[in-house]
Design a protein around this motif. Sequence first.
Motif, PDB file in Angstrom:
ATOM      1  N   ALA A 126       7.339  31.254  -3.627  1.00  0.00           N
ATOM      2  CA  ALA A 126       6.640  32.274  -4.409  1.00  0.00           C
ATOM      3  C   ALA A 126       6.182  31.746  -5.763  1.00  0.00           C
ATOM      4  N   ALA A 127       6.851  30.712  -6.282  1.00  0.00           N
ATOM      5  CA  ALA A 127       6.558  30.236  -7.638  1.00  0.00           C
ATOM      6  C   ALA A 127       5.622  29.038  -7.670  1.00  0.00           C
ATOM      7  N   LEU A 128       5.450  28.331  -6.548  1.00  0.00           N
ATOM      8  CA  LEU A 128       4.716  27.067  -6.543  1.00  0.00           C
ATOM      9  C   LEU A 128       3.346  27.199  -5.877  1.00  0.00           C
ATOM     10  N   VAL A 129       2.369  26.467  -6.407  1.00  0.00           N
ATOM     11  CA  VAL A 129       1.036  26.372  -5.805  1.00  0.00           C
ATOM     12  C   VAL A 129       0.563  24.927  -5.915  1.00  0.00           C
ATOM     13  N   SER A 131      -2.846  22.137  -6.372  1.00  0.00           N
ATOM     14  CA  SER A 131      -3.872  22.016  -7.413  1.00  0.00           C
ATOM     15  C   SER A 131      -5.037  22.975  -7.199  1.00  0.00           C
ATOM     16  N   ASP A 132      -5.191  23.506  -5.971  1.00  0.00           N
ATOM     17  CA  ASP A 132      -6.242  24.486  -5.690  1.00  0.00           C
ATOM     18  C   ASP A 132      -5.756  25.923  -5.854  1.00  0.00           C
ATOM     19  N   GLY A 133      -4.498  26.090  -6.270  1.00  0.00           N
ATOM     20  CA  GLY A 133      -3.944  27.429  -6.445  1.00  0.00           C
ATOM     21  C   GLY A 133      -3.428  28.054  -5.166  1.00  0.00           C
ATOM     22  N   LYS A 134      -3.316  27.258  -4.085  1.00  0.00           N
ATOM     23  CA  LYS A 134      -2.847  27.784  -2.806  1.00  0.00           C
ATOM     24  C   LYS A 134      -1.334  27.609  -2.685  1.00  0.00           C
ATOM     25  N   GLN A 135      -0.718  28.537  -1.955  1.00  0.00           N
ATOM     26  CA  GLN A 135       0.728  28.494  -1.763  1.00  0.00           C
ATOM     27  C   GLN A 135       1.124  27.293  -0.915  1.00  0.00           C
ATOM     28  N   LEU A 136       2.298  26.719  -1.203  1.00  0.00           N
ATOM     29  CA  LEU A 136       2.759  25.541  -0.483  1.00  0.00           C
ATOM     30  C   LEU A 136       3.253  25.908   0.914  1.00  0.00           C
ATOM     31  N   THR A 137       3.274  24.895   1.791  1.00  0.00           N
ATOM     32  CA  THR A 137       3.760  25.101   3.150  1.00  0.00           C
ATOM     33  C   THR A 137       5.286  25.006   3.175  1.00  0.00           C
ATOM     34  N   THR A 138       5.858  25.449   4.283  1.00  0.00           N
ATOM     35  CA  THR A 138       7.312  25.364   4.448  1.00  0.00           C
ATOM     36  C   THR A 138       7.776  23.913   4.439  1.00  0.00           C
ATOM     37  N   LYS A 187       1.594  30.462 -12.335  1.00  0.00           N
ATOM     38  CA  LYS A 187       2.399  29.828 -11.297  1.00  0.00           C
ATOM     39  C   LYS A 187       2.619  28.372 -11.707  1.00  0.00           C
ATOM     40  N   VAL A 188       3.566  27.715 -11.041  1.00  0.00           N
ATOM     41  CA  VAL A 188       3.808  26.296 -11.309  1.00  0.00           C
ATOM     42  C   VAL A 188       2.992  25.473 -10.314  1.00  0.00           C
ATOM     43  N   MET A 189       2.108  24.649 -10.844  1.00  0.00           N
ATOM     44  CA  MET A 189       1.243  23.818 -10.004  1.00  0.00           C
ATOM     45  C   MET A 189       1.870  22.432  -9.828  1.00  0.00           C
ATOM     46  N   ILE A 190       1.804  21.918  -8.585  1.00  0.00           N
ATOM     47  CA  ILE A 190       2.278  20.564  -8.286  1.00  0.00           C
ATOM     48  C   ILE A 190       1.081  19.697  -7.924  1.00  0.00           C
ATOM     49  N   LYS A 191       1.010  18.541  -8.551  1.00  0.00           N
ATOM     50  CA  LYS A 191      -0.063  17.605  -8.232  1.00  0.00           C
ATOM     51  C   LYS A 191       0.289  16.777  -6.998  1.00  0.00           C
ATOM     52  N   ASN A 192      -0.729  16.500  -6.188  1.00  0.00           N
ATOM     53  CA  ASN A 192      -0.547  15.639  -5.023  1.00  0.00           C
ATOM     54  C   ASN A 192      -0.431  14.176  -5.449  1.00  0.00           C
ATOM     55  N   GLN A 193       0.298  13.415  -4.644  1.00  0.00           N
ATOM     56  CA  GLN A 193       0.420  11.982  -4.867  1.00  0.00           C
ATOM     57  C   GLN A 193       0.178  11.249  -3.548  1.00  0.00           C
ATOM     58  N   SER A 194       0.103   9.934  -3.632  1.00  0.00           N
ATOM     59  CA  SER A 194      -0.211   9.129  -2.449  1.00  0.00           C
ATOM     60  C   SER A 194       0.921   8.158  -2.149  1.00  0.00           C
ATOM     61  N   LEU A 195       1.012   7.798  -0.871  1.00  0.00           N
ATOM     62  CA  LEU A 195       1.989   6.813  -0.409  1.00  0.00           C
ATOM     63  C   LEU A 195       1.228   5.636   0.188  1.00  0.00           C
ATOM     64  N   ASN A 196       1.416   4.451  -0.411  1.00  0.00           N
ATOM     65  CA  ASN A 196       0.779   3.230   0.081  1.00  0.00           C
ATOM     66  C   ASN A 196       1.777   2.460   0.944  1.00  0.00           C
ATOM     67  N   ILE A 197       1.356   2.094   2.155  1.00  0.00           N
ATOM     68  CA  ILE A 197       2.250   1.435   3.114  1.00  0.00           C
ATOM     69  C   ILE A 197       1.683   0.077   3.504  1.00  0.00           C
ATOM     70  N   ASN A 198       2.541  -0.923   3.411  1.00  0.00           N
ATOM     71  CA  ASN A 198       2.213  -2.262   3.899  1.00  0.00           C
ATOM     72  C   ASN A 198       3.148  -2.562   5.066  1.00  0.00           C
ATOM     73  N   THR A 199       2.602  -2.894   6.231  1.00  0.00           N
ATOM     74  CA  THR A 199       3.435  -3.078   7.418  1.00  0.00           C
ATOM     75  C   THR A 199       2.938  -4.242   8.264  1.00  0.00           C
ATOM     76  N   ASN A 200       3.880  -4.842   8.997  1.00  0.00           N
ATOM     77  CA  ASN A 200       3.524  -5.909   9.934  1.00  0.00           C
ATOM     78  C   ASN A 200       3.397  -5.388  11.362  1.00  0.00           C
ATOM     79  N   ILE A 201       3.477  -4.077  11.523  1.00  0.00           N
ATOM     80  CA  ILE A 201       3.363  -3.469  12.850  1.00  0.00           C
ATOM     81  C   ILE A 201       1.890  -3.386  13.233  1.00  0.00           C
ATOM     82  N   ASP A 202       1.595  -3.865  14.409  1.00  0.00           N
ATOM     83  CA  ASP A 202       0.215  -3.828  14.896  1.00  0.00           C
ATOM     84  C   ASP A 202      -0.140  -2.424  15.393  1.00  0.00           C
TER      85      ASP A 202
END
Length: 383
Positions: A126-129, A131-138, A187-202
């Motif tokens: 109920a308190a979090l949205v 960056s677009d002001g939309k409610q977060l998912t479960t 409301k409290v807004m949370i900014k999105n972040q990114s995850l960079n992955i380096n892998t040897n899996i083909d």
Amino acid sequence: MDKLDFCPNCGNHLDSGGEFCPNCGFNLKKYESENKSISKTNIDKRKIPVKNYDIKYHSIESDTQLDKKNVPNHSKKRKVGFILISIVAILLVAGYFGGKVYYGENYQAQRLREEVTSGTSSKMKAALVDSDGKQLTTGNISALRRLYLKDSSMIRQIESQINVNQSNKVFSLKKTGKYLMFFPKYKVMIKNQSLNINTNIDNPTFFIDGKSVPTKSENGKYKISNLMPGFYDVKVENSKESNETKTKQVVIGIDNDDKSVEFEAKKVEKPAKVITKIIHEKDEDNTTSNVNDTLVADSKEPSTISSKDSLIGEYTGNPNLTLYPNGTYELGDKNGTYDILEDDNGHVKIRYNQNNGGSIVESYYYSDGELRSSKYNQSWYKK
């Protein structure tokens, strides 16, 4: 009656005194007596109209007073109306200033801070949205709750960011509407972040908490965008080789920096295939001899190394779990034997055989001493 100067009968001048007229002998005394009575009666009659006039006057005055009583008192009604309007105006002014305090930014920030860090899914949602002001998912809420359990210091850091309320922070206040058409709603807004992955899996495919997620390839690395702060189970596997996989638990923090992580799957080459090629050659004497030419073909198919022993031990959770080296287990008040059906680069399947009969197979992700169950949305941590 005044004294007679002339005789009423003959008109002769009368001297003072005497009861009879000296000229005609008219009885003056009797005349005076009779006329005196008549005069008194006439005087009384003349007073009657005056008396009636007085009565009539008083009657008119009484009617006027009655009319005044029957006339509505508009002045009193106006006074009551003014008092009521004043009371309503005072209440409205008091309500406005009270609402300005209650719905002020500081008070709302305090309430939102408590809800965001409460650990209760409904309050957090109920308190979090975003960056677009939309409610977060479960799923977003679940990952953030796991982060609180993994690192309780995050709660204080998040509270600090909400208090500071700076746009360059991951957590900040955002206006999302109005209360009662006058006061801003936050409301409290949370900014999105990114995850960079380096892998040897083909041919890698990526999963977060058991769900496939899209990625973008950049300079040999893979990028997963739009991740909220939280604690995630990240899995990378070869889409063509099911035995080439790697699972890790990744923390997306609140420092507003993209996270980078390495997914290196251990590869063990299969034994080289020996191919014997028979070459028919002619000797100088035209005899044919067979030459065995052994060729070694390298296999490119990888395999993985797993260790069941790494799972054995005591785990804290709800309830606590113990996997003993002799193949028995205790899970809260339940006990029996267990079989590790699969332990492949963090993907674990354990069959629990209960002493009172029956068995059940559970799947987990295992990494760095944490046994994570997506089915029950909880973790057990190795002591």
